[in-house]
Design a protein around this motif. Structure first.
Motif, PDB file in Angstrom:
ATOM      1  N   ALA A  94      12.733   5.932  27.439  1.00  0.00           N
ATOM      2  CA  ALA A  94      13.923   6.551  26.965  1.00  0.00           C
ATOM      3  C   ALA A  94      15.335   6.533  28.036  1.00  0.00           C
ATOM      4  CB  ALA A  94      13.597   7.744  26.645  1.00  0.00           C
ATOM      5  N   HIS A 151      19.190  14.399  23.215  1.00  0.00           N
ATOM      6  CA  HIS A 151      17.901  15.345  22.599  1.00  0.00           C
ATOM      7  C   HIS A 151      17.853  16.652  23.194  1.00  0.00           C
ATOM      8  CE1 HIS A 151      13.807  15.510  21.283  1.00  0.00           C
ATOM      9  NE2 HIS A 151      13.460  16.100  22.607  1.00  0.00           N
ATOM     10  N   VAL A 205       6.912   8.379  20.640  1.00  0.00           N
ATOM     11  CA  VAL A 205       7.415   9.144  19.795  1.00  0.00           C
ATOM     12  C   VAL A 205       7.211   9.047  18.305  1.00  0.00           C
ATOM     13  CG1 VAL A 205       9.770  10.040  19.372  1.00  0.00           C
ATOM     14  CG2 VAL A 205       9.620   8.330  21.338  1.00  0.00           C
ATOM     15  N   TRP A 207      16.186   9.242  17.225  1.00  0.00           N
ATOM     16  CA  TRP A 207      14.883   8.674  17.645  1.00  0.00           C
ATOM     17  C   TRP A 207      14.640   7.463  16.713  1.00  0.00           C
ATOM     18  CZ3 TRP A 207      13.453   8.809  22.526  1.00  0.00           C
ATOM     19  CH2 TRP A 207      13.665   9.940  23.428  1.00  0.00           C
TER      20      TRP A 207
END
Ligand SMILES: Nc1ncnc2c1ncn2[C@@H]1O[C@H](COP(=O)(O)OP(=O)(O)OP(=O)(O)O)[C@@H](O)[C@H]1O
Ligand SMILES: Nc1ccn([C@@H]2O[C@H](COP(=O)(O)OP(=O)(O)O)[C@@H](O)[C@H]2O)c(=O)n1
Ligand SMILES: [Mg+2]
Length: 189
Positions: free
Chosen positions: A79, A87, A111, A169
């Motif tokens: 990420a 987030h 995720v 995401w």
């Protein structure tokens, strides 16, 4: 809630002689749609870099499968600070924000999107309190972690938050609608 709506349908039939079959049919359809919508609630769960490094991914997935939830999206990513800042946007002013981004970008995260009845609230209970010192044994954080800065897993904390996080995401095309053959054994439709 589903049972209450069924009762409403039955009352419509019995107490109101002017009520048409179509009215009862509409109530039944509403009832079924609501039940299906509830069953399609989704949440975002992420195994954080500490969980991945400690090879806990399988055990964490197993807990959600065992509980009766359905996996509809999954990926492993490194990420960026960009996505993590968004987030964790609500924590921007917290003193630990920068160290949180450093930790969350220190290695891959896994995720996932899980679907099922009451999945947002149930997942938070399965994950346990933010600080593992307060998380009871039996929860993921209570079983696998000891410090708030290395608490193994993320779970959305509300339905609204879940929707935002899932959009952040996952492109919609990467989430799969599939029929779980045991669904009638996990909820009453
Ligand atoms: N005092 C702290 N020191 C270090 N890290 C912290 C501290 N408080 C929170 N964090 C980290 O920030 C994360 C986000 O905090 P938040 O308040 O959203 O907790 P959470 O909702 O339980 O966690 P997450 O959003 O990751 O599921 C925590 O999970 C934890 O990893
Ligand atoms: N005092 C804190 C609080 C949170 N955090 C981190 O920030 C994350 C997000 O915080 P949060 O308040 O959304 O808590 P959760 O939703 O993760 O339980 C936590 O999971 C921790 O990783 C931290 O490092 N120190
Ligand atoms: Mg949080």
């Amino acid at each position: 809630c589903i049972k209450k709506q069924r009762c409403t349908c039955i009352l419509l039939f019995h107490n109101n002689p002017t009520c048409h079959l179509s009215c009862a049919f509409r109530s039944l359809v509403f009832c079924l749609v609501t039940a299906l919508q509830n069953a399609r609630e989704r949440t975002l769960i992420a195994v954080k870099p500490d969980g991945v490094q400690r090879r806990l991914v399988g055990q964490i997935i197993q807990r959600f499968e065992q509980r009766g939830f359905k996996l509809v999206g999954l990926k492993m990513v490194q990420a960026s600070h960009g996505i993590l800042s968004e987030h964790y946007g609500e924590l921007r002013t917290k003193p630990f924000f920068q160290s949180l981004l450093t930790y969350m970008s220190s290695g891959p995260v896994v995720v996932m999107v899980w679907e099922g009845h009451n999945v947002v609230q149930a997942s938070r209970k399965m994950v346990g309190q933010t600080n593992p010192a307060e998380a009871p044994a039996g929860t993921i954080r209570g079983d696998f972690s000891v410090h708030v800065s290395r608490n193994v897993v993320h779970a959305s904390d509300s339905q609204e938050g879940a929707q935002k996080e899932i959009q952040l995401w996952f492109p919609a095309k990467d989430l799969l609608d599939w029929d779980c053959c045991d669904q009638i054994y996990t909820i009453e439709v």
